[in-house]
Design a protein around this motif. Structure first.
Motif, PDB file in Angstrom:
ATOM      1  N   ILE A 165       0.587  21.172  -1.332  1.00 35.64           N
ATOM      2  CA  ILE A 165       1.903  21.304  -1.975  1.00 35.64           C
ATOM      3  C   ILE A 165       2.918  20.395  -1.297  1.00 35.64           C
ATOM      4  O   ILE A 165       3.687  19.696  -1.960  1.00 35.64           O
ATOM      5  N   LYS A 166       2.908  20.403   0.024  1.00 38.76           N
ATOM      6  CA  LYS A 166       3.854  19.566   0.768  1.00 38.76           C
ATOM      7  C   LYS A 166       3.629  18.087   0.468  1.00 38.76           C
ATOM      8  O   LYS A 166       4.582  17.322   0.284  1.00 38.76           O
ATOM      9  N   ASP A 167       2.350  17.678   0.407  1.00 44.12           N
ATOM     10  CA  ASP A 167       2.036  16.268   0.133  1.00 44.12           C
ATOM     11  C   ASP A 167       2.562  15.842  -1.231  1.00 44.12           C
ATOM     12  O   ASP A 167       3.181  14.776  -1.373  1.00 44.12           O
ATOM     13  N   VAL A 168       2.307  16.682  -2.255  1.00 37.89           N
ATOM     14  CA  VAL A 168       2.753  16.337  -3.605  1.00 37.89           C
ATOM     15  C   VAL A 168       4.275  16.372  -3.689  1.00 37.89           C
ATOM     16  O   VAL A 168       4.899  15.502  -4.308  1.00 37.89           O
ATOM     17  N   ARG A 169       4.890  17.361  -3.047  1.00 39.90           N
ATOM     18  CA  ARG A 169       6.358  17.451  -3.034  1.00 39.90           C
ATOM     19  C   ARG A 169       6.975  16.197  -2.444  1.00 39.90           C
ATOM     20  O   ARG A 169       7.892  15.603  -3.024  1.00 39.90           O
ATOM     21  N   ASN A 170       6.480  15.779  -1.287  1.00 42.45           N
ATOM     22  CA  ASN A 170       7.027  14.583  -0.638  1.00 42.45           C
ATOM     23  C   ASN A 170       6.798  13.333  -1.486  1.00 42.45           C
ATOM     24  O   ASN A 170       7.662  12.446  -1.532  1.00 42.45           O
ATOM     25  N   LEU A 171       5.647  13.284  -2.158  1.00 47.54           N
ATOM     26  CA  LEU A 171       5.354  12.146  -3.025  1.00 47.54           C
ATOM     27  C   LEU A 171       6.351  12.067  -4.176  1.00 47.54           C
ATOM     28  O   LEU A 171       6.900  10.997  -4.473  1.00 47.54           O
ATOM     29  N   LEU A 172       6.624  13.194  -4.832  1.00 50.33           N
ATOM     30  CA  LEU A 172       7.539  13.189  -5.974  1.00 50.33           C
ATOM     31  C   LEU A 172       8.957  12.828  -5.550  1.00 50.33           C
ATOM     32  O   LEU A 172       9.647  12.068  -6.242  1.00 50.33           O
ATOM     33  N   LEU A 173       9.388  13.355  -4.415  1.00 50.01           N
ATOM     34  CA  LEU A 173      10.719  13.006  -3.911  1.00 50.01           C
ATOM     35  C   LEU A 173      10.804  11.514  -3.597  1.00 50.01           C
ATOM     36  O   LEU A 173      11.817  10.862  -3.893  1.00 50.01           O
ATOM     37  N   LYS A 174       9.746  10.977  -3.034  1.00 49.46           N
ATOM     38  CA  LYS A 174       9.712   9.547  -2.710  1.00 49.46           C
ATOM     39  C   LYS A 174       9.774   8.697  -3.984  1.00 49.46           C
ATOM     40  O   LYS A 174      10.508   7.703  -4.053  1.00 49.46           O
ATOM     41  N   LEU A 175       9.014   9.090  -5.003  1.00 49.24           N
ATOM     42  CA  LEU A 175       9.007   8.325  -6.256  1.00 49.24           C
ATOM     43  C   LEU A 175      10.383   8.317  -6.905  1.00 49.24           C
ATOM     44  O   LEU A 175      10.824   7.301  -7.441  1.00 49.24           O
ATOM     45  N   CYS A 176      11.066   9.461  -6.846  1.00 50.64           N
ATOM     46  CA  CYS A 176      12.403   9.540  -7.444  1.00 50.64           C
ATOM     47  C   CYS A 176      13.411   8.725  -6.649  1.00 50.64           C
ATOM     48  O   CYS A 176      14.190   7.958  -7.220  1.00 50.64           O
ATOM     49  N   ARG A 177      13.399   8.871  -5.322  1.00 53.57           N
ATOM     50  CA  ARG A 177      14.406   8.227  -4.486  1.00 53.57           C
ATOM     51  C   ARG A 177      14.190   6.729  -4.351  1.00 53.57           C
ATOM     52  O   ARG A 177      15.142   5.953  -4.432  1.00 53.57           O
ATOM     53  N   GLU A 178      12.942   6.325  -4.140  1.00 52.61           N
ATOM     54  CA  GLU A 178      12.675   4.922  -3.837  1.00 52.61           C
ATOM     55  C   GLU A 178      12.409   4.076  -5.082  1.00 52.61           C
ATOM     56  O   GLU A 178      12.727   2.892  -5.106  1.00 52.61           O
ATOM     57  N   LYS A 179      11.801   4.671  -6.109  1.00 50.07           N
ATOM     58  CA  LYS A 179      11.476   3.920  -7.313  1.00 50.07           C
ATOM     59  C   LYS A 179      12.344   4.310  -8.510  1.00 50.07           C
ATOM     60  O   LYS A 179      12.156   3.775  -9.613  1.00 50.07           O
ATOM     61  N   GLN A 180      13.283   5.256  -8.281  1.00 46.18           N
ATOM     62  CA  GLN A 180      14.190   5.706  -9.335  1.00 46.18           C
ATOM     63  C   GLN A 180      13.447   6.176 -10.589  1.00 46.18           C
ATOM     64  O   GLN A 180      13.868   5.922 -11.726  1.00 46.18           O
TER      65      GLN A 180
END
Length: 302
Positions: A165-180
């Motif tokens: 869960i933590k891995d997927v959560r961090n991935l989604l936050l990264k995709l939103c923040r870094e790749k908009q």
């Protein structure tokens, strides 16, 4: 305000029932939109309509402000229900199949997606030996092929262990923040969803019953003294003039919510009564985010 998705009176009728009932949904570009509802409420059907996997009975869909859905859906990536993976292939081989199927010419797209989701070191390990978390990340990698601007994910963290869960959560936050990337996702794990989403929609019996921001949700869940009065009378004057309380709001049906001096319930009650205000009830109120969602939709089916 620019929208990644807007629907107007969207309807999907199956024999004998509405799966989606006149839904007006608004997803702002750049948001992570958490979609909440019980099993059978219409979450997956709604996502299938948006992604083109099902045809609406009536209503309209706009993606990035356009009704040219064939064109705009090329900017979308989807993982709805279980990822369709080839168990006897590696992650890289799976991605190669989907890259060719989607007509993506850039061969380095596969390596890039593996790196983004943290599977670049999976090597020759076949997917059938992957943990559920690894399979979910591979499903997201497939959805990311073609560098979409809008990602639709149905239950991406359901069934995962805490580390997954933590891995997927961090991935989604990264995709939103870094790749908009705008992300539209559903989940039953409401506590985790509250760590990801900044906007929410709640669906019940096919109807979208509410949409709100994270800030609005935080306000709704604040701890307070909830005071039910027979009549409002001079209660506000008592709060402000006699007790110096200014942090409150007024609800319908002669109900007050006081957000300060929560430990002084007896004193507040006595002051109101002395001024001829009949207090029907006074109680400490407020809940965590999961409790709020449960109240709205009547519980989550596992």
């Amino acid at each position: 305000m620019e929208y990644a998705l807007q629907t107007k009176d969207l309807v999907k009728v199956f024999p004998g029932s509405y799966a989606v009932h006149h839904v007006n949904m608004n997803i702002v570009r750049g948001d992570i939109y958490g979609f909440i509802g019980k099993n059978g409420a219409g979450k997956t059907t709604m996502m299938r309509l948006v992604s083109g996997l099902a045809k609406p009975t009536s209503g309209s869909i706009e993606i990035f402000g356009s009704k040219d859905l064939n064109k705009q859906r090329k900017r979308m990536g989807c993982m709805i229900e279980n990822p369709g993976l080839y168990p006897n292939m590696t992650a890289k081989q799976n991605l190669e199949v989907f890259r060719k199927t989607l007509g993506i010419a850039e061969k380095n797209a596969v390596e890039e997606m593996l790196s983004i989701v943290g599977l670049d070191d999976a090597g020759s390990k076949k997917v059938k030996k992957y943990s559920l978390g690894m399979k979910q990340r591979l499903g997201i990698a497939i959805a990311l092929l073609g560098n979409p601007d809008f990602l639709v994910l149905d239950e991406p963290i359901n069934g995962l262990d805490p580390e997954g869960i933590k891995d997927v959560r961090n991935l989604l936050l990264k995709l939103c923040r870094e790749k908009q990337i705008t992300i539209f996702l559903s989940s039953h794990i409401l506590g985790e969803l509250s760590k990801i989403a900044n906007r929410y929609g709640i669906i019940k019996n096919g109807k979208l019953i509410d949409e709100f921001t994270k800030e609005e949700l935080d306000l709704r869940c604040r701890r307070c003294l909830k005071i039910e009065l027979e009549q409002m009378g001079n209660a506000l004057k008592v709060l402000e003039t006699d007790l110096g309380i200014t942090n409150y709001d007024v609800l319908p049906d002669n109900t007050l919510r006081v957000f300060e001096r929560l430990e002084d319930a007896a004193m507040i009650n006595a002051a109101l009564v002395r001024s001829d205000n009949l207090v029907k009830s006074i109680a400490l109120s407020g809940q965590d985010l999961e409790g709020y969602f449960m109240d709205m939709i009547g519980g989550i089916d596992e």
